[in-house]
Design an enzyme around this catalytic site. Structure first.
Site, short mmCIF file in Angstrom:
data_model
loop_
_atom_site.label_atom_id
_atom_site.label_comp_id
_atom_site.label_asym_id
_atom_site.label_seq_id
_atom_site.Cartn_x
_atom_site.Cartn_y
_atom_site.Cartn_z
N GLY A 30 0.78 -1.22 0.00
CA GLY A 30 0.00 0.00 0.00
C GLY A 30 0.81 1.27 0.00
CB SER A 83 3.53 -12.24 -4.13
OG SER A 83 3.42 -10.98 -3.48
CG ASP A 113 -4.47 -7.59 -0.45
OD1 ASP A 113 -4.61 -8.78 -0.10
OD2 ASP A 113 -3.37 -6.99 -0.42
#
Length: 499
Positions: free
Chosen positions: A176, A202, A264
């Protein structure tokens, strides 16, 4: 049911990870098996099987008796043109009833998560089913036991690495915050101090770059488990894309669907992060939660809730978790996008005079916390140790050595198209919108276009003059640059307060 056989014809159609089978409308299989568009079918070839979604062709693109495959389906089956592919209707999935129960707000037990994760990891869920599961988990907040069970189920359907030593260090940021690329620096520092840190990362979900996207600019990250073990054995650390491994494989499929949804949830975030740490054999994990009005975590209340879930689920699954809540009011570093963030990482590791100070400070703090958490140094001495290792270039040497072990090091490239945006008034930069920064970088092509993104020239609270450069847009295509400019016309990134 007896399986019919069709001849594979290569079409070269890319549907990303979605397995798709293309059948002619007059195909005998379509008629006799009651197959229509969107039917789920089981395909068998070369002793491999997958479940795919049917798309019906109403043209002569393929003939009766032929079957086309999406590129992902072809790769999964290792099918060659002219080979026979057996086809039958896919068996019903009992786990879909559990997924539907979650949609209606019911609590799921461990066996339900086991069934859902097993079917997802085996490729039996269509994207629409995965999207429904993700949405249900986000809409009906899972309780601690559900998140714990989901995490365990995601681990159990894949491999679980063991390193024969303890502690095994790891670090994660919940995201974020654009440009917050501390992980490569932390891995280099910590592994240079002798700790084992097999870092799996990831790719981007809602951001313009994930750690794997950034490191891939400099070195290969698609390593096998065997290669990962070799690199860690030689260097103590690594930078590996988790999707290239069989560690929590359901998570990678969930991420691919969550990315276009830009979804998310807390439950999925915790299960995703911790399942990968557990599967990779970590014992001690430091987790960074940036908190800010336009970060992923908006306020302290949300951060405290997320910290509680992370520590509870981690403990229940045998992980030692230390959470750091950090300032998420502004981006970190200057680059936003894979190549630009890689450039910032290298400047910090090389101790260059113009290295982003905020990125350096954050990385050192996290590395110091991890060194203390793993008891490599006494409490209160982690930051000093991390700083010494960075300043004497031991971390830079370790980073280069890891890259060489993974297949070689290369310098980040630069985008061919650039455009400078200037301030339209003088004043102080009062706020920075992290979400709009990320959105703009993605419009420019990041993370798929590695050199695309933004290069920031000013920071929060800086005083700027009218006409001063604020940031530079980087793109690989004119169309993407045009999209970004149009977005900027109605979505300013900075609030400049006249003084």
């Amino acid at each position: 049911m007896q399986q019919a056989a069709l001849i594979y014809k290569e079409l070269g159609i890319d549907t990303l990870q979605e397995y798709v089978a293309f059948l002619q409308e007059d195909c005998h299989v379509v008629r006799s098996e009651g197959i229509e568009a969107q039917t789920r079918v089981e395909l068998v070839c070369n002793q491999r099987s997958i479940v795919a979604t049917v798309h019906v062709i109403h043209s002569d693109l393929i003939a009766c008796g032929e079957i086309g495959l999406s590129m992902s389906a072809q790769a999964a089956l290792s099918a060659e043109p002219g080979e026979k592919i057996e086809i039958s209707q896919a068996p019903a999935l009992d786990s879909l009833s559990q997924m539907r129960a979650k949609i209606f707000g019911h609590r799921l037990e461990r066996n339900a998560f086991d069934a859902i994760m097993k079917d997802i990891s085996a490729g039996r869920y269509a994207n629409i089913h995965i999207a429904a599961f993700l949405t249900a988990m986000a809409a009906h907040r899972a309780n601690l036991q559900e998140v714990t069970d989901l995490t365990s189920s995601m681990v159990d359907v894949g491999e679980h690495l063991s390193w024969g030593t303890t502690p095994v260090a790891d670090k994660h940021c919940v995201g974020g915050l654009p440009g917050n690329r501390t992980t490569p620096i932390v891995v280099a520092i910590v592994s240079a101090c002798g700790l084992t840190m097999p870092k799996t990362s990831s790719r981007a979900i809602t951001s313009p770059a994930g750690t794997a996207d950034v490191v891939e600019v400099m070195t290969p990250v698609n390593l096998s488990v065997e290669d990962m073990k070799r690199v860690v054995r030689e260097q103590g650390g690594c930078f590996v894309w988790g999707g290239s491994l069989a560690l929590s494989p359901a998570d990678d499929l969930l991420i691919r669907v969550a990315r276009p949804l830009e979804l998310d949830s807390d439950a999925q975030l915790v299960a995703s992060v911790l399942s990968k740490k557990i599967a990779a054999g970590a014992t001690h994990v430091v987790i960074d939660i940036p908190v800010g009005p336009t970060a992923k975590v908006r306020n302290r209340e949300q951060a405290n809730h997320l910290e509680n879930v992370l520590t509870h689920v981690g403990f229940a699954n045998g992980l030692n978790i230390r959470v750091i809540q950090s300032n998420g009011s502004a981006p970190v570093g200057r680059g936003i996008g894979p190549a630009l963030e890689a450039r910032d990482v290298l400047k910090v590791l090389r101790c260059e005079h113009d290295a982003p100070a905020d990125l350096r400070e954050r990385a050192l703090r996290l590395a110091g916390e991890l060194l203390e958490f793993c008891q490599t140094v006494p409490a209160g001495q982690g930051l000093e140790k991390a700083t010494d290792v960075l300043d004497n270039k031991a971390a830079w040497s370790k980073f280069k050595a890891i890259c060489q072990a993974q297949g070689g090091f290369k310098e980040p490239e630069v985008a061919p198209i650039q455009y400078v945006v200037h301030a339209n008034q003088a004043g102080r930069i009062k706020t920075v919108d992290n979400r709009r920064l990320s959105r703009l970088a993605k419009l420019l092509g990041a993370p798929e276009a590695k050199t695309a993104g933004l290069d920031l020239h000013v920071n929060l609270n800086d005083h700027v003059e009218s006409g001063q450069p604020l940031f530079t847009l980087h793109a690989q295509a004119d169309g993407e640059m045009d999209y970004a400019k149009n977005y900027l016309d109605t979505h300013p990134l900075f609030l400049i307060e006249a003084v």
